[in-house]
Design an enzyme around this catalytic site. Structure first.
Site, short mmCIF file in Angstrom:
data_model
loop_
_atom_site.label_atom_id
_atom_site.label_comp_id
_atom_site.label_asym_id
_atom_site.label_seq_id
_atom_site.Cartn_x
_atom_site.Cartn_y
_atom_site.Cartn_z
N ASP A 123 -9.13 34.49 -10.02
CA ASP A 123 -8.61 33.15 -10.26
C ASP A 123 -7.90 33.02 -11.60
OD1 ASP A 123 -9.51 32.26 -7.85
OD2 ASP A 123 -11.35 31.37 -8.62
N HIS B 269 -8.69 27.80 -1.42
CA HIS B 269 -7.88 28.98 -1.71
C HIS B 269 -7.54 29.74 -0.43
CE1 HIS B 269 -9.59 29.24 -6.09
NE2 HIS B 269 -8.91 28.13 -5.85
N ASP C 15 -7.30 32.88 0.02
CA ASP C 15 -8.05 34.12 0.24
C ASP C 15 -9.39 33.88 0.93
OD1 ASP C 15 -9.55 33.04 -1.84
OD2 ASP C 15 -9.48 34.83 -3.11
N CYS D 288 -12.39 37.05 -4.69
CA CYS D 288 -12.40 36.01 -5.73
C CYS D 288 -12.85 36.57 -7.07
CB CYS D 288 -13.32 34.86 -5.34
SG CYS D 288 -12.95 34.09 -3.77
#
Length: 537
Positions: A222, A339, A341, A520
């Site tokens: 991130d 997000h 992902d 992440c």
């Protein structure tokens, strides 16, 4: 004889009489205009120069483009007249250079003196004894400027002209088909399994980051996004896009960069939302869509209908301005973290015509596998943290099923349609990954993963060049140490390309329960494609 010759001379002269306006008039009344003397030939050329943005810190005094140039500069692009062009310029001639842009993003230097561009004037004249090379410096990625050059004689008349088209290479985000060079993850209490997996498989290609240094901020993906810029000669410029989230990992970009690394931020920390974290910023592998080739893939990111809750407008505009990876947005407002992902990724597939597969979360696949299991199969991880003692408990939760079926029909199916449209994909390019989501994990009606999101994985090459996938362990089994008994692991293993080395890793405590997964918490630096990517538009 002499008299005859004189008579002939008179006959020859009679037809041509000189008029008062310097035209010749023959005996038939026709006029022939005398030609004006031709001006000496001047220079004529059109040249395109391509270079890298000078946004690193070679001098050690800050961003190079914001400071005077030094001998350490290595992003300047030099231009000189050819010997043939020089031969056309006389000692009393001038070259007049003029920038067409009123707000240029370049600087032009001559012998260390700024003569054109940002912080200078829009035009400059060069005398004969000053003629020599000039150095061009770019202050932005994928910028284009034009310098018009007039060749003037001693009377100030233009006898030749030239054009310099100046372009800088674009910033290009990495995709999963590019070889990985190095992997980073933060080492902290509770994520020992992931750190050990990286150390064991990747060895020197992995660096654990200090939990103390970065305040146990584990979300390494991130914080930064690795990118590159390449000039036509293949010269590489490493770039780190530093996010505006500014948490414990805020110093990371500077810590892992050198003077030659460009560290760039778009946006203000005061405006940051979850959409500005870079688990929400990805690039597909190369694709061709409706006849348009995207050799570097396309950027995609999660967004919300509310502009104040989407990717920073400044960053979105900057990415769009690079042209070559034409970004598109996907609605991620249905997720707590929001997000891309969390439900999608790409993996290499050497046997696929496109060279990759899109992995996408799929609810139906999860229920199909659960319904094929023995209902009394114990689920220790889910019993402890979610209250589902066994498979039957999940299957009997009608509210959970309704939620997930609605997500599949109204959200995930639409997302698949978006990927197909924007990337030119069909069903054969997609692997459906069994997934379930839980309701209101963040208290605002949005959702998070119930089963660890296996799409939230990392693609990385080891020292021998083998491609490895580090995948969250789903723990859909009674014996936690027996991965061979897990039908979710078996299902995904059978679907993935056989030449990939798979590692299902326990990320439950630190990542999954923190509403994230392996991707992440990891960042990967990759080798760029050797192509400048300068769009020919």
């Amino acid at each position: 004889m002499k008299a005859m010759r004189a008579a002939l001379d008179v006959l020859v002269l009679i037809p041509l009489l000189l008029s008062c306006d310097n035209t010749f008039v023959d005996n038939r009344g026709k006029q022939e205009q005398s030609q004006a003397p031709l001006l000496p030939k001047g220079i004529e050329f059109s040249v395109e120069l391509i270079g890298l943005a000078n946004l690193d810190n070679d001098s050690g005094g800050g961003i190079d483009f914001e400071n005077p140039i030094t001998e350490a500069e290595d992003e300047l692009v030099r231009w000189e007249l050819t010997p043939d062009q020089l031969s056309l310029i006389e000692t009393d001639h001038l070259l007049e250079l003029k920038l067409e842009s009123t707000d240029p993003s370049i600087r032009v230097w001559k012998n260390g003196t700024l003569i054109l561009g940002k912080g200078s004037k829009p035009s400059h004249s060069i005398k004969y004894d000053e003629i020599g090379g000039i150095d061009v410096e770019f202050g932005e990625f994928n910028t284009k400027e034009v310098i018009s050059i007039s060749h003037l004689n001693a009377n100030g008349e233009s006898i030749g002209k030239g054009s310099l088209t100046l372009r800088s290479a674009p910033l290009i985000l990495n995709h999963h088909l590019q070889p990985s060079e190095h992997v980073y993850a933060l080492e902290t209490e509770g994520n020992e399994a992931l750190i050990e997996a990286y150390k064991s498989v990747l060895k020197t290609k992995f660096t654990p980051l200090s939990g103390t240094r970065y305040q146990d901020d584990v979300w390494v993906q991130d914080e930064i996004e690795f990118a590159t810029s390449i000039d036509p000669s293949g010269k590489r410029q490493d770039i780190i896009v530093d996010s505006i989230r500014d948490r414990g990992l805020a110093p990371l970009a500077k810590d892992i960069s050198t003077k030659q690394t460009v560290v760039r931020t778009w946006g203000l920390p005061s405006t940051a939302t979850t959409f500005d974290s870079f688990g929400n910023l990805e690039a597909s592998p190369p694709v061709t869509v409706d006849g348009v080739n995207y050799p570097f893939g396309r950027i995609y990111y999660g967004a919300n209908d509310n502009p104040s809750e989407s990717l920073s407008e400044l960053l979105a505009e900057a990415l769009s301005a690079q042209v070559v990876q034409k970004p598109f947005a996907i609605d991620t407002s249905w997720l707590c973290v929001g997000h891309v992902d969390e439900f999608s990724t790409f993996v290499p597939d050497t046997n696929s015509p496109k060279g990759f597969k899109l992995l996408i979360s799929d609810i139906n696949e999860a229920y199909k596998l659960l319904e094929a299991m023995s209902a009394d199969t114990m689920l220790p991880q889910y019993a402890r943290d979610f209250g589902y003692e066994n498979v039957e408990a999940i299957l009997d939760d009608q509210a959970l099923r309704t939620l997930n079926e609605n997500l599949q029909e109204n959200i995930l199916d639409q997302i698949v349609g978006t990927f197909k449209k924007e990337l030119g994909l069909d069903d054969t390019d997609i692997i459906k990954v069994p997934s379930l989501f839980e309701d209101e994990l963040c208290g605002d009606g949005a959702h998070g993963a119930l089963i660890p999101g296996m799409v939230n994985l990392v693609v990385a090459d080891d020292e021998e060049g083998a491609t490895n996938l580090f995948i969250p362990d789903p723990f859909i089994r009674a014996e936690l140490t027996d991965q061979a008994s897990d039908p979710f692991i078996k299902d995904l293993t059978e679907k993935l390309p056989s030449d990939l080395d798979l590692h299902f890793v326990d990320d439950w405590t630190v990542y999954h329960m923190g509403m994230g997964e392996i991707h992440c918490g990891t960042n990967v630096k990759r080798t760029p494609m050797q192509n400048s990517g300068v769009p020919r538009t």
